[in-house]
Design an enzyme around this catalytic site. Structure first.
Site, short mmCIF file in Angstrom:
data_model
loop_
_atom_site.label_atom_id
_atom_site.label_comp_id
_atom_site.label_asym_id
_atom_site.label_seq_id
_atom_site.Cartn_x
_atom_site.Cartn_y
_atom_site.Cartn_z
N LYS A 198 55.26 50.02 -10.51
CA LYS A 198 53.85 49.61 -10.38
C LYS A 198 53.31 50.21 -9.09
O LYS A 198 53.58 49.72 -8.00
CB LYS A 198 53.77 48.08 -10.35
CG LYS A 198 52.48 47.47 -10.86
CD LYS A 198 51.22 47.91 -10.18
CE LYS A 198 50.80 47.01 -9.04
NZ LYS A 198 49.65 47.52 -8.28
N GLU B 267 60.76 45.51 1.64
CA GLU B 267 60.49 46.33 2.82
C GLU B 267 59.07 45.98 3.24
O GLU B 267 58.12 46.36 2.56
CB GLU B 267 60.66 47.81 2.45
CG GLU B 267 61.02 48.66 3.63
CD GLU B 267 59.82 49.33 4.20
OE1 GLU B 267 59.17 48.72 5.07
OE2 GLU B 267 59.54 50.45 3.79
N CYS C 93 54.57 51.48 8.07
CA CYS C 93 55.16 50.16 8.33
C CYS C 93 55.92 50.19 9.66
O CYS C 93 56.06 49.17 10.30
CB CYS C 93 56.05 49.75 7.18
SG CYS C 93 57.11 51.05 6.62
N GLU D 89 50.38 42.78 12.08
CA GLU D 89 50.40 44.19 11.70
C GLU D 89 48.96 44.63 11.39
O GLU D 89 48.30 44.03 10.55
CB GLU D 89 51.27 44.39 10.46
CG GLU D 89 51.33 45.84 10.02
CD GLU D 89 52.29 46.07 8.85
OE1 GLU D 89 52.14 45.40 7.83
OE2 GLU D 89 53.17 46.93 8.99
P1 NAP Z 1 50.03 44.52 -0.73
O1 NAP Z 1 49.02 43.64 -1.37
O2 NAP Z 1 51.25 43.92 -0.20
O3 NAP Z 1 50.38 45.65 -1.83
C1 NAP Z 1 51.62 46.26 -2.06
C2 NAP Z 1 51.89 46.33 -3.56
O4 NAP Z 1 52.07 45.02 -4.11
C3 NAP Z 1 50.77 46.95 -4.38
O5 NAP Z 1 51.30 47.70 -5.44
C4 NAP Z 1 50.05 45.72 -4.87
O6 NAP Z 1 49.23 45.95 -5.97
C5 NAP Z 1 51.18 44.81 -5.21
N1 NAP Z 1 50.83 43.41 -5.31
C6 NAP Z 1 49.72 42.77 -4.86
N2 NAP Z 1 49.78 41.45 -5.13
C7 NAP Z 1 50.95 41.23 -5.77
C8 NAP Z 1 51.60 40.08 -6.29
N3 NAP Z 1 51.07 38.86 -6.19
N4 NAP Z 1 52.82 40.24 -6.87
C9 NAP Z 1 53.40 41.44 -6.95
N5 NAP Z 1 52.83 42.57 -6.49
C10 NAP Z 1 51.62 42.47 -5.89
O7 NAP Z 1 49.37 45.34 0.41
P2 NAP Z 1 47.81 45.72 0.54
O8 NAP Z 1 46.93 44.58 0.12
O9 NAP Z 1 47.61 46.98 -0.19
O10 NAP Z 1 47.70 45.93 2.10
C11 NAP Z 1 47.54 44.80 2.92
C12 NAP Z 1 48.32 44.91 4.20
O11 NAP Z 1 49.69 45.02 3.88
C13 NAP Z 1 48.05 46.15 5.04
O12 NAP Z 1 46.98 46.00 5.88
C14 NAP Z 1 49.34 46.27 5.80
O13 NAP Z 1 49.32 45.44 6.92
C15 NAP Z 1 50.36 45.78 4.84
N6 NAP Z 1 51.07 46.89 4.16
C16 NAP Z 1 52.32 47.18 4.57
C17 NAP Z 1 53.00 48.22 3.97
C18 NAP Z 1 54.38 48.57 4.39
O14 NAP Z 1 54.86 49.66 4.07
N7 NAP Z 1 55.09 47.71 5.07
C19 NAP Z 1 52.40 48.98 2.98
C20 NAP Z 1 51.11 48.65 2.56
C21 NAP Z 1 50.46 47.60 3.17
P3 NAP Z 1 47.66 46.25 -5.68
O15 NAP Z 1 47.65 47.53 -4.97
O16 NAP Z 1 47.08 46.32 -7.01
O17 NAP Z 1 47.14 45.10 -4.84
#
Ligand code: NAP
Ligand code: MG
Length: 503
Positions: A198, A272, A306, A406
């Protein structure tokens, strides 16, 4: 900035964007059950690049069913490790043959500079698949001499089998869309698992193109399934009773949800998650190297890493000089659309992320921190994109949100320290533990700090160095499990012990 450095999308990229991109389920390109699609946005100007399928729970169910069938009945489980390795290698060759197309798709979708997609994202992806192509033939168990003291005189052969864990759900973020797909898929395929992937809703394109190449490479139907969609699709995958393991990269908040969702069938989980990694500079460091390295440590990939070095800690003897030099590097970064070859920093991935990062900047200001450089959205021709200037905060206190949370943008805090024990304590003064860098020419200091930090990766005189062979993952709330290297195999296999009594 001259317009001559703008790269026009290649013919292959244009036709990819102009044709309707579907889900990959059971080896076929299919529409979402709901019939719905969603827009994919170019963050350099917020224009619509294309539309993709909005997969949901029903599509996840179909994809899991297909992955289960491929695992239990399909030809996949009869394919030898060597043949699996050859298929993975072929996938790497196909990506390499389409390197420029992948680089452009990644840049248009994510915003990152094309020069970086070409030099880092795609080559690392190719390397990664090749590493796991080689590892497919090195997954093996062991034999043990056992004694069994309550059966004197009996004779046993004890051996282990390292078996694929089964159907795996893989949920990835938007910061390195293609590379994160590779980190997840390479090892799972080497281990003999089947996959439902996904991608993040902001960046689905390179994964969909990868899916086409998976078919072209000749992987059996259902071994790799790709469902684009929103968080509800990810949630359906994480809670699915017929998924044996879920691997997630993303926010710590959603990481918690994944763990809760996994409880139903007690599926295995690896996470991660976020970071708040320190970059620690001692006075005996090579200051040219350190100033540039520390600046790149935070500003690379628009700060959306990250493991970004988002807390700079500088020894007080060199604090003024070094923070000045890091700021000079920050000010010198050329912002612009990723498709311009002169661009060094592109837009953030989305308007939502831009707003989130600007919110952190405003909170730092109102908490009384001092903005040394940046802090704003650049004007002029960049006004319509999701840009944020490289930003350095000084005069920060440990209670502030900008030092605790973060930010995931080009925003860094800087603070002085006086001695080694103090800086190790400060480095560890966070709920995260993903990475750190230490800059010194004193071998003793380097190893002491590396040993003292609670982080999954410590770089010495470098930051953001990655290799398929080198394990990566978090301590504390940065997650559990290690990706890459031989370590990642543990996440995708389970050990069966066979005890044979010999007569
Ligand atoms: P996120 O919501 O954690 O998204 C990561 C993945 O999880 C996406 O594929 C997302 O789909 C999916 N997802 C969302 N809600 C889910 C749920 N309830 N169950 C299972 N999967 C789900 O991250 P984001 O909203 O894109 O970013 C928010 C913050 O997360 C950023 O500002 C950053 O601080 C952090 N982040 C960290 C990393 C890292 O590598 N550590 C990477 C990205 C973001 P959708 O894209 O459709 O929501
Ligand atoms: Mg999200």
């Amino acid at each position: 900035m001259t317009t001559t450095a703008m790269v026009e999308p290649a013919q292959g990229v244009r036709s990819f964007l102009n044709s309707s991109q579907k889900l990959l389920i059971d080896g076929k390109q299919v529409d979402a059950a709901s019939g719905e699609t969603f827009e994919v946005i170019d963050p350099s100007d917020n224009s619509v690049l294309t539309r993709v399928q909005k997969g949901g729970e029903e599509d996840i169910n179909r994809a899991v069913q297909s992955a289960r069938k491929a695992f239990e009945e399909g030809p996949w489980h009869r394919i030898t490790p060597s043949e699996r390795g050859k298929l993975i290698w072929k996938l790497a060759d196909l990506i390499e043959a389409n390197l420029e197309e992948f680089a452009q798709l990644e840049t248009l979708d994510n915003g990152k500079p094309l020069t970086i997609s070409r030099a880092a994202d795609v080559p690392l992806t190719i390397d990664h698949f090749r590493y796991y192509a080689g590892l497919a033939t090195k997954v093996h168990g062991e034999t043990m001499d056992i004694s069994v003291p309550y059966m004197p005189g009996a004779n046993f052969l004890d051996y282990t089998l390292r078996e694929p864990i089964g159907v795996v759900g893989q949920i990835i973020p938007w910061n390195f869309p293609l590379l994160m797909a590779a980190w997840k898929m390479g090892v799972a395929l080497a281990a003999g698992c089947t996959i439902v992937l996904k991608p993040a809703e902001q960046t689905p394109l390179s994964a969909l193109r990868l899916g086409q190449l998976v078919c072209e490479a000749g992987f059996p139907d259902g071994v790799v399934n790709i469902v684009t969609g929103f968080g509800d699709a990810g949630a359906a995958l994480a809670s699915h009773d017929d998924v044996d393991k879920v691997a997630f990269t993303g926010s710590t908040e959603i990481g918690h949800e994944i763990v809760r969702a996994s409880a139903g069938n007690l599926k295995k989980v690896t996470l991660e998650l976020g970071g708040k990694s320190p970059s620690i500079v001692f006075p005996d460091a090579d200051l040219d190297l350190a100033a540039l390295g520390v600046a790149n440590g935070i500003f690379f990939n628009q700060g959306q890493c990250c493991c970004a070095g988002s807390r700079i800690m500088i020894h007080k003897k060199i604090y003024d000089e070094l923070i000045e030099r890091v700021s000079e590097h920050g000010k010198g970064i050329k912002l612009g659309p990723g498709m311009n070859e002169e661009t060094q920093m592109g837009p953030l991935v989305s308007k939502e992320q831009q707003d989130r990062v600007l919110g952190f900047i405003r909170s730092g200001e109102s908490d009384g921190a001092n903005i040394l450089i940046g802090g704003n959205v650049p004007g002029g021709s960049l006004e319509n994109g999701c840009y944020v200037e490289p930003t350095v905060f000084t005069n920060v206190q440990r209670e502030m949100k900008i030092i605790q949370e973060e930010i995931f943008g080009p925003v860094v805090t800087a603070a002085p320290f006086e001695d080694l024990d103090e800086v190790i304590a400060k480095g560890n003064d966070t709920e995260f533990g993903l990475a750190a860098s230490v800059w010194t020419q004193d071998i003793n200091k380097a190893h002491k700090v590396a040993a003292g930090l609670k982080a999954g990766t410590v770089w010495v005189n470098s930051h953001n160095i990655f290799d398929a062979a080198a394990p990566f993952g978090g301590y504390k709330k940065s997650g559990y499990g290690r990706e890459m290297g031989v370590h990642a195999l543990e996440n995708y296999t389970q050990v069966k012990n066979v005890i044979v009594q010999l007569h």
